[in-house]
Design an enzyme around this catalytic site. Structure first.
Site, PDB file in Angstrom:
ATOM      1  N   CYS A   1       0.599  -0.965   0.066  1.00 29.19           N
ATOM      2  CA  CYS A   1      -0.379   0.081  -0.092  1.00 29.19           C
ATOM      3  C   CYS A   1       0.972   1.158  -0.087  1.00 29.19           C
ATOM      4  O   CYS A   1       1.893   0.801  -0.042  1.00 29.19           O
ATOM      5  CB  CYS A   1      -0.805  -0.201   0.767  1.00 29.19           C
ATOM      6  SG  CYS A   1      -0.176   0.771   2.595  1.00 29.19           S
ATOM      7  N   GLY A   2       0.151   2.387  -0.140  1.00 29.55           N
ATOM      8  CA  GLY A   2       1.162   3.697   0.070  1.00 29.55           C
ATOM      9  C   GLY A   2       2.396   3.650   1.508  1.00 29.55           C
ATOM     10  O   GLY A   2       3.490   3.977   0.838  1.00 29.55           O
TER      11      GLY A   2
ATOM     12  N   ARG B   1       4.586   4.066  -2.069  1.00 30.60           N
ATOM     13  CA  ARG B   1       4.884   5.198  -2.316  1.00 30.60           C
ATOM     14  C   ARG B   1       6.025   5.974  -2.231  1.00 30.60           C
ATOM     15  O   ARG B   1       7.004   7.399  -2.464  1.00 30.60           O
ATOM     16  CB  ARG B   1       3.902   6.362  -1.696  1.00 30.60           C
ATOM     17  CG  ARG B   1       2.380   6.647  -2.213  1.00 30.60           C
ATOM     18  CD  ARG B   1       1.907   7.113  -1.862  1.00 30.60           C
ATOM     19  NE  ARG B   1       0.067   6.946  -1.965  1.00 30.60           N
ATOM     20  CZ  ARG B   1      -1.255   7.347  -1.839  1.00 30.60           C
ATOM     21  NH1 ARG B   1      -0.318   7.354  -0.153  1.00 30.60           N
ATOM     22  NH2 ARG B   1      -2.057   7.040  -2.585  1.00 30.60           N
TER      23      ARG B   1
ATOM     24  N   HIS C   1      15.358 -12.803  12.468  1.00 35.17           N
ATOM     25  CA  HIS C   1      14.762 -12.194  13.572  1.00 35.17           C
ATOM     26  C   HIS C   1      13.146 -12.304  14.237  1.00 35.17           C
ATOM     27  O   HIS C   1      13.372 -12.586  15.511  1.00 35.17           O
ATOM     28  CB  HIS C   1      15.384 -11.386  14.430  1.00 35.17           C
ATOM     29  CG  HIS C   1      17.143 -10.935  13.801  1.00 35.17           C
ATOM     30  ND1 HIS C   1      17.745  -9.276  14.855  1.00 35.17           N
ATOM     31  CD2 HIS C   1      18.525 -11.650  13.875  1.00 35.17           C
ATOM     32  CE1 HIS C   1      18.853  -9.934  14.901  1.00 35.17           C
ATOM     33  NE2 HIS C   1      18.693 -10.989  14.101  1.00 35.17           N
TER      34      HIS C   1
END
Length: 142
Positions: A65-66, A109, A98
């Protein structure tokens, strides 16, 4: 390896690119959507993707996502999911080594397509170290 992939509208183009790149590299990919640039609510895609991993249908997941924040927060609501945001390959590597992360969240983005491929590649090709980290991972779920 079976990979679940999903995105919101801001991550759609990167999801499409990553899906093709993964398939070209021999991975079996299940696309949980979205399937266009139309505005959507990311939980509608994240919840089914995370469930497929907790049910053992998919081995690992990629969410885009952005900012990667919303998809990561949502995925981590699922017991057994350890989703990590990575904006550099080294962060994806550490999340696997880890934390035994099983979903990587990519902020479309903020990274280039090349970086996104590097992040996903590092995530998929890094093993969990176990050892002292296993005890910590065992304490994550509530």
């Amino acid at each position: 390896m079976k990979i679940a992939i999903g995105s919101d509208h801001a991550g759609f183009e990167y999801k499409q690119m990553l899906t093709q790149w993964l398939r070209d590299n021999g991975y079996e990919v299940q696309d949980f959507g979205t399937h266009s640039l139309d505005s959507v609510d990311y939980p509608d895609f994240v919840h089914p993707l995370a469930t497929s991993i907790t049910n053992g249908e998919q081995e690992r997941g990629v969410l885009v996502c952005g900012s990667a924040n919303g998809v990561c927060i949502t995925a981590n609501k699922h017991r057994g999911i350890r989703a990590a945001i990575a904006w550099q390959p080294e962060l994806a590597e550490l999340a696997r080594q880890h934390n035994d992360a099983n979903i990587v969240c990519v902020p479309a983005r903020f990274v280039s397509e090349e970086d996104a491929r590097g992040i996903v590649s590092q995530f998929l090709n890094t093993a969990f170290e176990g050892g002292r980290h296993q005890n910590r991972v065992n304490k994550i779920d509530c």
